[in-house]
Scaffold this motif. Structure first.
Motif, PDB file in Angstrom:
ATOM      1  N   THR A   1     -17.964 -11.373  22.094  1.00  0.00           N
ATOM      2  CA  THR A   1     -19.051 -10.853  21.729  1.00  0.00           C
ATOM      3  C   THR A   1     -19.480 -10.918  20.196  1.00  0.00           C
ATOM      4  O   THR A   1     -20.737 -11.026  20.033  1.00  0.00           O
TER       5      THR A   1
ATOM      6  N   PRO B   1     -24.782 -10.801  29.272  1.00  0.00           N
ATOM      7  CA  PRO B   1     -24.788  -9.843  28.350  1.00  0.00           C
ATOM      8  C   PRO B   1     -26.143  -9.997  27.791  1.00  0.00           C
ATOM      9  O   PRO B   1     -26.921  -8.843  27.637  1.00  0.00           O
ATOM     10  N   SER B   2     -26.932 -11.250  27.632  1.00  0.00           N
ATOM     11  CA  SER B   2     -28.351 -11.003  27.028  1.00  0.00           C
ATOM     12  C   SER B   2     -29.229 -10.306  28.034  1.00  0.00           C
ATOM     13  O   SER B   2     -30.126  -9.963  27.646  1.00  0.00           O
TER      14      SER B   2
ATOM     15  N   PHE C   1     -28.669  -8.134  30.201  1.00  0.00           N
ATOM     16  CA  PHE C   1     -28.918  -6.584  30.130  1.00  0.00           C
ATOM     17  C   PHE C   1     -28.961  -5.849  28.802  1.00  0.00           C
ATOM     18  O   PHE C   1     -29.335  -4.714  28.604  1.00  0.00           O
ATOM     19  N   GLN C   2     -28.891  -6.778  27.516  1.00  0.00           N
ATOM     20  CA  GLN C   2     -29.356  -6.111  26.360  1.00  0.00           C
ATOM     21  C   GLN C   2     -30.862  -6.503  25.875  1.00  0.00           C
ATOM     22  O   GLN C   2     -31.387  -5.615  25.674  1.00  0.00           O
TER      23      GLN C   2
ATOM     24  N   TYR D   1     -32.908  -4.775  29.655  1.00  0.00           N
ATOM     25  CA  TYR D   1     -32.819  -3.511  29.966  1.00  0.00           C
ATOM     26  C   TYR D   1     -32.427  -2.783  28.717  1.00  0.00           C
ATOM     27  O   TYR D   1     -32.310  -1.472  28.737  1.00  0.00           O
TER      28      TYR D   1
ATOM     29  N   LEU E   1     -29.546  -2.436  26.821  1.00  0.00           N
ATOM     30  CA  LEU E   1     -28.514  -1.572  26.619  1.00  0.00           C
ATOM     31  C   LEU E   1     -27.654  -2.059  25.373  1.00  0.00           C
ATOM     32  O   LEU E   1     -27.946  -3.147  24.893  1.00  0.00           O
TER      33      LEU E   1
ATOM     34  N   ASN F   1     -22.284  -1.341  26.915  1.00  0.00           N
ATOM     35  CA  ASN F   1     -22.816  -0.926  28.251  1.00  0.00           C
ATOM     36  C   ASN F   1     -23.378  -2.265  28.948  1.00  0.00           C
ATOM     37  O   ASN F   1     -23.128  -2.469  30.166  1.00  0.00           O
ATOM     38  N   ALA F   2     -23.597  -3.257  28.172  1.00  0.00           N
ATOM     39  CA  ALA F   2     -24.082  -4.346  28.962  1.00  0.00           C
ATOM     40  C   ALA F   2     -22.905  -5.175  29.518  1.00  0.00           C
ATOM     41  O   ALA F   2     -22.969  -5.660  30.561  1.00  0.00           O
TER      42      ALA F   2
ATOM     43  N   HIS G   1     -21.768  -4.687  33.014  1.00  0.00           N
ATOM     44  CA  HIS G   1     -22.325  -5.222  34.366  1.00  0.00           C
ATOM     45  C   HIS G   1     -21.570  -6.549  34.583  1.00  0.00           C
ATOM     46  O   HIS G   1     -22.130  -7.367  35.823  1.00  0.00           O
TER      47      HIS G   1
ATOM     48  N   TRP H   1     -31.836  -2.088  37.502  1.00  0.00           N
ATOM     49  CA  TRP H   1     -30.777  -2.725  37.077  1.00  0.00           C
ATOM     50  C   TRP H   1     -29.810  -3.034  38.446  1.00  0.00           C
ATOM     51  O   TRP H   1     -28.910  -4.053  38.257  1.00  0.00           O
TER      52      TRP H   1
END
Length: 476
Positions: A60, A289-290, A292-293, A296, A298, A302-303, A306, A373
């Motif tokens: 990450t 990752p992108s 949910f970041q 949403y 996050l 937290n992302a 998922h 989500w």
């Protein structure tokens, strides 16, 4: 017991020639006759080796980003081409352990790098060692399990390398957020060292030609040590090379994956199929990752959670297919008069070719629509199941088709897959930035559906004919 070919043919100096084989169909030294407990120990450890190497794919920290992902996968294309044929000279276990040491050494070094150039080089070297267990482990599974028993073992084995990219980002996100990102490498090295220790203690050699050559060597020592002295018998195996020099062995076996890749239509066709399948998967994985970041809002950690639905789909696909595949194979084999065929694996591929593209489509469109989500997570579950099913069914077909040469065959098939895994993520960020998740995933959906859906039906109808064009493939 020694099986004698042609009543023990005699050489010019009067020595009798004996073919060394297993002591009948129930010989306990034959890996396929080992107790189930021992077979599962071998399977679990082989899976652990393949789980370990790709588990930190999606680092990450922005310093590593896409290039360190792709360079590792690029090395996956070349490592198996070298090490898989070597496993057919020295045996599976020695090469499995040696390549894991190579991976651990360079992976540990990644944690001490000071710039991108150092990290890129060390990631590539780690990938060379890390990719080898994917091919060698597949051969190991082929060694110890009979075709009608192989589904459950292959499900566990193939779940590991595809689950690695799920667990890796999940663990890596929290490690990078709480600790220094270098602990991603150091932690995986510690885990790898533990797996290596267990492998040294518990893994026995499984490759039949190597085991029989060892048996022949023991018989030669017991009968005087020199084969052609007087009437001392000559002990060979059905796998003994005509010329056993190192030069000829290396020339023949080291180039075998390349020969497969150039001359075997089965390898070429399934290599292209897996290349498109994984080519559609990797950009999708890098986008999670992108999604949910950005959509949403996050946090990084937290992302990363998922990735869990993707893992749930993979696990569910593995458990379901492991049962269905063995039962389907056994039923079709019985219907065919007790003769098993690689094509019997392909019915299990059908649900995977449907779930994978639909899951990709659902995730992209629901994310762009900013639904709850849970909706893209449903798509991730379907995608995970599709990925596992496609991997399991196609690689099972290759293992059944090439049997004793399965490690080299898997290495050759995996080359295009890894090259696609290297190249496709490089353009994924630009694609999603330009088109959005819905249109971007529609392109991936189209690729996965157009390439994947016809495969099981075409090979069900024409597979035997295509295998007939292959020199090394099973003709049954």
């Amino acid at each position: 017991m020694i099986r004698v070919e042609a009543s023990a043919t005699s050489s010019e100096n009067g020595a009798d020639h004996f073919i060394v084989d297993w002591d009948g169909p129930d010989d306990p030294n034959n890996p396929r006759n080992w107790m189930f407990r021992k077979k599962w120990v071998v399977t679990v450890l082989a899976s652990a080796y393949t789980f370990l190497s790709p588990r930190e794919f999606h680092i990450t920290n922005p310093v590593e980003a896409v290039l360190t992902v792709s360079i590792f996968v690029l090395a996956y294309a070349f490592g198996p081409l070298l090490f898989a044929p070597l496993s057919e000279i020295h045996g599976r276990v020695r090469l499995l352990q040696a390549t894991n040491v190579l991976f651990l050494a360079f992976n540990l070094g990644c944690g001490f790098t000071r710039n991108k150039a150092q990290l890129t080089v060390l990631r590539f070297m780690a990938g060379l060692g890390g990719g080898a267990p994917v091919a060698i482990g597949g051969g190991l599974i082929s060694d110890v399990w009979r075709p009608e028993e192989r589904g459950k073992a292959l499900s566990l084995y193939l779940l590991a390398p595809v689950l690695g990219p799920v667990v890796g980002p999940l663990a890596g996100a929290w490690i990078a957020q709480i600790l220094d990102w270098r602990w991603i490498f150091w932690g995986s090295t510690i885990l790898g060292a533990a797996i290596q220790a267990a492998g040294i203690w518990l893994l026995d050699e499984t490759y039949t030609p190597v085991l029989l050559e060892r048996k022949a060597a023991r018989l030669r020592r017991a009968h005087g040590g020199r084969e052609k002295m007087g009437t001392i018998p000559v002990f060979k195996t059905a796998y003994s090379e005509t010329n056993n020099s190192w030069k000829d062995l290396l020339q023949v076996r080291l180039i075998r994956p390349f020969v497969f890749f150039v001359t075997e239509p089965i390898i070429q066709l399934f290599g292209l199929y897996l290349a498109f399948t994984y080519g559609a998967m990797y950009p999708f994985l890098t986008a999670i990752p992108s999604i949910f970041q950005d959509v949403y809002g996050l946090s990084v950690g937290n992302a990363g959670l998922h990735y869990i639905p993707l893992g749930i789909g993979m696990y569910g696909g593995a458990i379901t297919l492991s049962v269905i595949m063995d039962k389907t194979y056994a039923a079709l084999k019985e219907k065919a008069g007790g003769v098993g065929k690689p094509e019997f694996r392909l019915l299990s591929l059908v649900p995977g070719t449907i779930l994978l593209p639909i899951g990709i489509l659902i995730t992209g469109w629901t994310a762009d629509a900013k639904t709850h989500w849970i909706c893209p997570d449903i798509g991730l579950v379907m995608t995970g199941a599709g990925i596992l099913i496609c991997s399991l069914a196609t690689q099972s077909y290759v293992i059944d088709t090439y049997a004793i040469h399965s490690a080299s065959a898997l290495a050759a098939v995996g080359t295009l897959r890894s090259l696609a895994g290297f190249g496709f993520p490089l353009f994924a960020p630009a694609m999603y930035k330009s088109l959005g998740y819905s249109k971007g995933n529609t392109i991936l959906f189209s690729v996965a559906a157009a390439v994947g859906c016809p495969v099981p039906w075409l090979f069900w109808k024409y597979g035997k004919r295509v295998r007939g064009w292959n020199k090394y493939a099973s003709k049954v």
